[in-house]
Design a protein around this motif. Structure first.
Motif, PDB file in Angstrom:
ATOM      1  N   PRO A 176       0.838  -1.204   0.000  1.00  0.00           N
ATOM      2  CA  PRO A 176       0.000   0.000   0.000  1.00  0.00           C
ATOM      3  C   PRO A 176       0.872   1.252   0.000  1.00  0.00           C
ATOM      4  O   PRO A 176       2.003   1.223   0.511  1.00  0.00           O
ATOM      5  CB  PRO A 176      -0.791  -0.108   1.304  1.00  0.00           C
ATOM      6  CG  PRO A 176      -0.270  -1.285   2.036  1.00  0.00           C
ATOM      7  CD  PRO A 176       0.877  -1.882   1.295  1.00  0.00           C
ATOM      8  N   VAL A 177       0.323   2.324  -0.532  1.00  0.00           N
ATOM      9  CA  VAL A 177       1.119   3.540  -0.658  1.00  0.00           C
ATOM     10  C   VAL A 177       1.397   4.163   0.716  1.00  0.00           C
ATOM     11  O   VAL A 177       2.437   4.786   0.925  1.00  0.00           O
ATOM     12  CB  VAL A 177       0.429   4.528  -1.632  1.00  0.00           C
ATOM     13  CG1 VAL A 177      -0.817   5.164  -1.033  1.00  0.00           C
ATOM     14  CG2 VAL A 177       1.380   5.590  -2.116  1.00  0.00           C
ATOM     15  N   ALA A 178       0.491   3.963   1.672  1.00  0.00           N
ATOM     16  CA  ALA A 178       0.627   4.672   2.949  1.00  0.00           C
ATOM     17  C   ALA A 178       0.800   3.744   4.138  1.00  0.00           C
ATOM     18  O   ALA A 178       0.452   4.080   5.270  1.00  0.00           O
ATOM     19  CB  ALA A 178      -0.614   5.555   3.161  1.00  0.00           C
ATOM     20  N   ASP A 179       1.305   2.563   3.888  1.00  0.00           N
ATOM     21  CA  ASP A 179       1.454   1.620   5.012  1.00  0.00           C
ATOM     22  C   ASP A 179       2.590   0.655   4.672  1.00  0.00           C
ATOM     23  O   ASP A 179       3.115   0.660   3.557  1.00  0.00           O
ATOM     24  CB  ASP A 179       0.137   0.853   5.228  1.00  0.00           C
ATOM     25  CG  ASP A 179       0.006   0.318   6.653  1.00  0.00           C
ATOM     26  OD1 ASP A 179       1.006   0.321   7.393  1.00  0.00           O
ATOM     27  OD2 ASP A 179      -1.097  -0.120   7.000  1.00  0.00           O
ATOM     28  N   MET A 180       2.904  -0.225   5.647  1.00  0.00           N
ATOM     29  CA  MET A 180       3.964  -1.208   5.403  1.00  0.00           C
ATOM     30  C   MET A 180       3.542  -2.191   4.313  1.00  0.00           C
ATOM     31  O   MET A 180       2.385  -2.601   4.260  1.00  0.00           O
ATOM     32  CB  MET A 180       4.216  -2.026   6.679  1.00  0.00           C
ATOM     33  CG  MET A 180       4.965  -1.291   7.738  1.00  0.00           C
ATOM     34  SD  MET A 180       5.210  -2.368   9.164  1.00  0.00           S
ATOM     35  CE  MET A 180       3.550  -2.492   9.789  1.00  0.00           C
ATOM     36  N   ALA A 181       4.514  -2.596   3.504  1.00  0.00           N
ATOM     37  CA  ALA A 181       4.245  -3.698   2.569  1.00  0.00           C
ATOM     38  C   ALA A 181       4.089  -4.976   3.379  1.00  0.00           C
ATOM     39  O   ALA A 181       4.670  -5.113   4.456  1.00  0.00           O
ATOM     40  CB  ALA A 181       5.399  -3.831   1.586  1.00  0.00           C
ATOM     41  N   ARG A 182       3.288  -5.915   2.877  1.00  0.00           N
ATOM     42  CA  ARG A 182       3.101  -7.172   3.604  1.00  0.00           C
ATOM     43  C   ARG A 182       2.924  -8.331   2.625  1.00  0.00           C
ATOM     44  O   ARG A 182       2.528  -8.121   1.468  1.00  0.00           O
ATOM     45  CB  ARG A 182       1.914  -7.069   4.559  1.00  0.00           C
ATOM     46  CG  ARG A 182       0.615  -6.753   3.875  1.00  0.00           C
ATOM     47  CD  ARG A 182      -0.382  -6.093   4.819  1.00  0.00           C
ATOM     48  NE  ARG A 182      -0.061  -4.696   5.067  1.00  0.00           N
ATOM     49  CZ  ARG A 182      -0.960  -3.761   5.386  1.00  0.00           C
ATOM     50  NH1 ARG A 182      -2.213  -4.070   5.532  1.00  0.00           N
ATOM     51  NH2 ARG A 182      -0.600  -2.512   5.587  1.00  0.00           N
ATOM     52  N   VAL A 183       3.251  -9.508   3.132  1.00  0.00           N
ATOM     53  CA  VAL A 183       3.108 -10.712   2.326  1.00  0.00           C
ATOM     54  C   VAL A 183       1.889 -11.476   2.824  1.00  0.00           C
ATOM     55  O   VAL A 183       1.836 -11.857   3.996  1.00  0.00           O
ATOM     56  CB  VAL A 183       4.372 -11.596   2.427  1.00  0.00           C
ATOM     57  CG1 VAL A 183       4.151 -12.917   1.702  1.00  0.00           C
ATOM     58  CG2 VAL A 183       5.582 -10.865   1.851  1.00  0.00           C
TER      59      VAL A 183
END
Ligand SMILES: NC(=O)c1ccc[n+]([C@@H]2O[C@H](COP(=O)([O-])OP(=O)(O)OC[C@H]3O[C@@H](n4cnc5c(N)ncnc54)[C@H](O)[C@@H]3O)[C@@H](O)[C@H]2O)c1
Length: 406
Positions: free
Chosen positions: A297-304
């Motif tokens: 997401p542009v405004a949050d942590m990347a996640r798997v």
């Protein structure tokens, strides 16, 4: 998948007849395993080779009753249609040029059909199938099996849910190395059907893997390609058929994309990869690591994200069979297409409503759109990369409409 809706609706598994997939065919074994995985089909009849003797011998070795190991598909359609315990469904996994003929004959005999891709070699043939499917009300499933992976279905659900935002960019690549050798096909041997344009279709690479890549894009994004600018050709010297394709894509909503397919990348195995970027986030998925979906997401942590892990959405949850952390792969994804089609077929045959979540398997309309895309890409390449609109993009019956009609 801890229930068996087919048993609940029909009280028995569907009876499946197979055409093709004899000794030496990789995909034949995948079809048979997929059919059996959830107990929704019994394989009761078959023609597994164009050679009648070899067919009957090989069908016997697969456990098919010798009385139902037929010499050719037409004899099988008549024989099975005439039995009280005859087949309900026909699965077709023969060389590309025979799909149309066998699918039309099976549909005309009243069988639901599961067919491998590409649906046909020509648009005219593809349209005949789609028209007959619509007219007959029979179920037609096309085994674009990559759409059966839980994380591909999760990606589609996240797009539909607005989590990616308005889609702006799509990158898809399907890179393999199986045809990197310069002596493939071997000189002096009989030309394999794939290398014969009459049998394999207008473009080897596009028929083999280009249609999968194109279908995956449509499945996840819900968008149609409105124009394509392509170069399709060969990179292995002296080869007479296409072994790579590169294209720029324009989508109906204004998004832009790139498309890259080849079977000549030495050492690469089955590198089907997609990245979709919208106004809010990007998602990425890679077939060789299929239980991982990267969400950035542009405004949050990347996640798997993982199958049955946190944030799993219903279309993904129904596509897994075991608890989180236990890897599922190609067989299970293939089986998801079979099992969803079984639900649709059983519901149709018993007059009951089908779970809408079962209706995302690729259908005859997806087949026709895939064939139109191949034609447009080849036409564009022949015109030195000119932007070309695939036929039928405007015809009613888009993916979304088909889903909601189900
Ligand atoms: N979904 C996928 O990922 C995937 C992967 C590989 C192949 N395919 C598709 O599966 C189809 C078959 O490809 P393949 O690689 O198995 O080809 P193949 O040449 O390895 O095998 C074809 C099989 O069909 C049999 N056959 C041929 N003509 C027949 C006929 N008239 N009646 C009955 N059996 C017949 C052959 O004896 C052989 O067993 C193609 O349409 C191909 O595009 C799909």
């Amino acid at each position: 998948m801890d229930t068996n809706p087919v048993m609940e609706m029909l009280g028995r598994p569907l009876r499946l007849a197979v055409v093709g997939g004899g000794p030496g065919s990789f995909i034949g074994a995948m079809h048979r395993t997929a059919a059996r995985l959830d107990g929704r089909y019994d394989i009761v009849a078959g023609v597994v080779s164009s050679d009648p003797e070899r067919s009957q011998e090989a069908a016997g070795a697969m456990g098919i009753d010798p009385n139902r190991a037929y010499v050719d598909p037409w004899t099988m359609f008549v024989g099975e249609a005439g039995r009280d315990d005859g087949a309900d469904v026909v699965a077709i996994m023969t060389p590309n040029d025979s799909h149309h003929e066998y699918a039309m004959a099976a549909l005309r005999s009243g069988f639901d059909v599961i067919c491998d891709k590409p649906m046909t070699n020509t648009l005219e043939d593809a349209l005949e199938i789609v028209d007959l499917v619509e007219e007959s009300g029979l179920v037609f499933a096309l085994t674009h099996n990559y759409t059966g992976y839980p994380m591909v279905r999760q990606a589609r659900a996240m797009v539909a849910d607005g989590q990616i935002g308005e889609i702006r960019l799509v990158q898809v690549e399907y890179v393999q190395g199986g045809k990197a050798a310069e002596d493939d096909p071997q000189h002096g041997s009989e030309v394999p059907w794939r290398y014969d344009p009459v049998r394999g279709g207008p473009s080897l690479v596009m028929g083999d893997i280009g249609t999968h890549a194109h279908n995956l894009v449509r499945f996840i994004t819900g968008l149609e390609v409105s124009e394509v600018a392509a170069e399709i050709g060969h990179v292995v010297p002296g080869r007479m058929v296409d072994d790579f394709g590169a294209a720029m894509l324009r989508f109906e909503n204004g998004a832009r994309g790139t498309f890259w397919v080849t079977q000549t990348a030495a050492g690469v195995e089955n590198g089907l990869r997609i990245r979709v970027s919208g106004t809010k986030a990007s998602i990425e998925w890679f077939q060789e690591n299929p239980t991982r979906l990267l969400f950035s997401p542009v405004a949050d942590m990347a996640r798997v994200l993982t199958p049955n892990g946190p944030a799993t959405m219903p279309p993904s949850a129904r596509s897994t069979r075991i608890v989180a952390g236990h890897p599922e792969g190609f067989h299970e994804a293939f089986a998801n297409i079979y099992s969803d089609a079984a639900e649709a077929i059983a519901a149709r045959r018993s007059g009951l409503a089908v779970d809408p979540l079962a209706m995302t398997f690729p259908n005859a309309w997806d087949g026709v759109v895939g064939v139109a895309f191949v034609d447009a890409a080849v036409a564009s390449s022949n015109a030195n990369g000119q932007w070309t609109t695939p036929a039928l993009v405007q015809r009613s019956g888009s993916r979304a409409e088909k889903d909601s009609n189900a």
